[in-house]
Scaffold this motif. Structure first.
Motif, PDB file in Angstrom:
ATOM      1  N   GLN A 189      -0.108  27.507   4.065  1.00  0.00           N
ATOM      2  CA  GLN A 189       1.214  27.091   3.498  1.00  0.00           C
ATOM      3  C   GLN A 189       1.582  25.609   3.615  1.00  0.00           C
ATOM      4  O   GLN A 189       1.765  25.657   4.630  1.00  0.00           O
ATOM      5  CB  GLN A 189       2.293  27.919   2.955  1.00  0.00           C
ATOM      6  CG  GLN A 189       1.923  29.597   2.947  1.00  0.00           C
ATOM      7  CD  GLN A 189       3.335  30.555   2.197  1.00  0.00           C
ATOM      8  OE1 GLN A 189       4.445  29.893   3.056  1.00  0.00           O
ATOM      9  NE2 GLN A 189       2.841  31.648   2.314  1.00  0.00           N
TER      10      GLN A 189
ATOM     11  N   GLU B 258      -1.692  28.051  -5.126  1.00  0.00           N
ATOM     12  CA  GLU B 258      -1.922  29.314  -5.235  1.00  0.00           C
ATOM     13  C   GLU B 258      -0.612  30.122  -5.676  1.00  0.00           C
ATOM     14  O   GLU B 258       0.389  30.107  -4.173  1.00  0.00           O
ATOM     15  CB  GLU B 258      -2.965  29.601  -3.786  1.00  0.00           C
ATOM     16  CG  GLU B 258      -3.611  30.938  -4.347  1.00  0.00           C
ATOM     17  CD  GLU B 258      -4.733  30.773  -3.076  1.00  0.00           C
ATOM     18  OE1 GLU B 258      -4.585  31.764  -2.521  1.00  0.00           O
ATOM     19  OE2 GLU B 258      -5.316  30.478  -2.953  1.00  0.00           O
TER      20      GLU B 258
ATOM     21  N   HIS C 221      -6.406  28.837   5.272  1.00  0.00           N
ATOM     22  CA  HIS C 221      -5.518  28.526   4.346  1.00  0.00           C
ATOM     23  C   HIS C 221      -3.935  28.647   4.739  1.00  0.00           C
ATOM     24  O   HIS C 221      -3.495  29.729   4.063  1.00  0.00           O
ATOM     25  CB  HIS C 221      -5.822  29.533   3.190  1.00  0.00           C
ATOM     26  CG  HIS C 221      -5.337  28.846   1.947  1.00  0.00           C
ATOM     27  ND1 HIS C 221      -5.450  29.686   0.841  1.00  0.00           N
ATOM     28  CD2 HIS C 221      -5.869  27.895   1.042  1.00  0.00           C
ATOM     29  CE1 HIS C 221      -5.025  28.734  -0.827  1.00  0.00           C
ATOM     30  NE2 HIS C 221      -5.499  27.843  -0.056  1.00  0.00           N
TER      31      HIS C 221
ATOM     32  N   HIS D 290      -0.421  24.781  -1.179  1.00  0.00           N
ATOM     33  CA  HIS D 290      -1.139  25.502   0.299  1.00  0.00           C
ATOM     34  C   HIS D 290      -2.395  24.231   0.421  1.00  0.00           C
ATOM     35  O   HIS D 290      -2.620  23.572  -0.367  1.00  0.00           O
ATOM     36  CB  HIS D 290      -2.051  26.648  -0.321  1.00  0.00           C
ATOM     37  CG  HIS D 290      -1.415  28.198  -0.214  1.00  0.00           C
ATOM     38  ND1 HIS D 290      -0.490  28.411  -1.440  1.00  0.00           N
ATOM     39  CD2 HIS D 290      -1.293  28.599   1.202  1.00  0.00           C
ATOM     40  CE1 HIS D 290      -0.216  29.280  -0.338  1.00  0.00           C
ATOM     41  NE2 HIS D 290      -0.348  30.079   0.740  1.00  0.00           N
TER      42      HIS D 290
END
Length: 164
Positions: free
Chosen positions: A132, A153, A130, A158
């Motif tokens: 950025q 998020e 996950h 993300h």
């Protein structure tokens, strides 16, 4: 090689790499790991969230320590979550480099080392992370491709990325 590149290469060569399952971590390693995660994700990125999520105890951890006698500084860290009943992919997360060790290529070295460990221990298992959103190019260089739309998020864009 420039003087700056030589200095970065020297600093990378001095790192003490540790690849451990949670039960093998010492109390000092856990303390420095959690401290670095708090410093980078909570303080630097001004992101209030529950970092201690219960997943560390079933994860593998890659820690890179700088030189030091009694308490060497943590330079970089990431954790690797194994497939489980809810997710068949290996997941890389909590990837960070501490401020003192940025700009020396540590992120590249860490990801290369983590992928080597993962592929040796769990060959053929897809890997997801996950990321950025602004780091898509960085992870893309290691074979990761977006598998989701960019989403927010904790106030930061993300994207889920995956590598076979």
């Amino acid at each position: 090689m420039t003087e700056l590149q030589q200095s970065a290469a020297k600093r990378l060569a001095q790192l003490d790499w540790r690849w451990k399952y949670f039960d093998e971590l010492t109390s000092i390693e856990v303390y420095t790991m959690l401290g670095a995660r708090s410093a980078v994700f909570v303080v630097e990125q001004n992101c209030v969230y529950g970092d201690i999520d219960g997943l560390d105890v079933d994860a593998w951890h890659l820690l890179a320590y700088g030189p030091g006698e009694k308490r060497p500084p943590l330079a970089g860290y990431l954790r690797v979550l194994l497939p489980d009943a809810d997710d068949t992919d290996i997941r890389i997360g909590r990837v960070l480099t501490t401020a003192e060790f940025r700009g020396i290529g540590l992120g590249n070295a860490m990801l290369e080392r983590a992928l080597t460990h993962i592929r040796a221990q769990w060959s053929g298992t897809p890997i997801r992370l996950h990321a950025q959103a602004h780091l898509q190019g960085f992870y893309g260089a290691f074979g990761f491709a977006p598998v989701s739309e960019v989403h927010e998020e904790d106030g930061i864009p993300h994207v889920w990325m995956r590598s076979a």
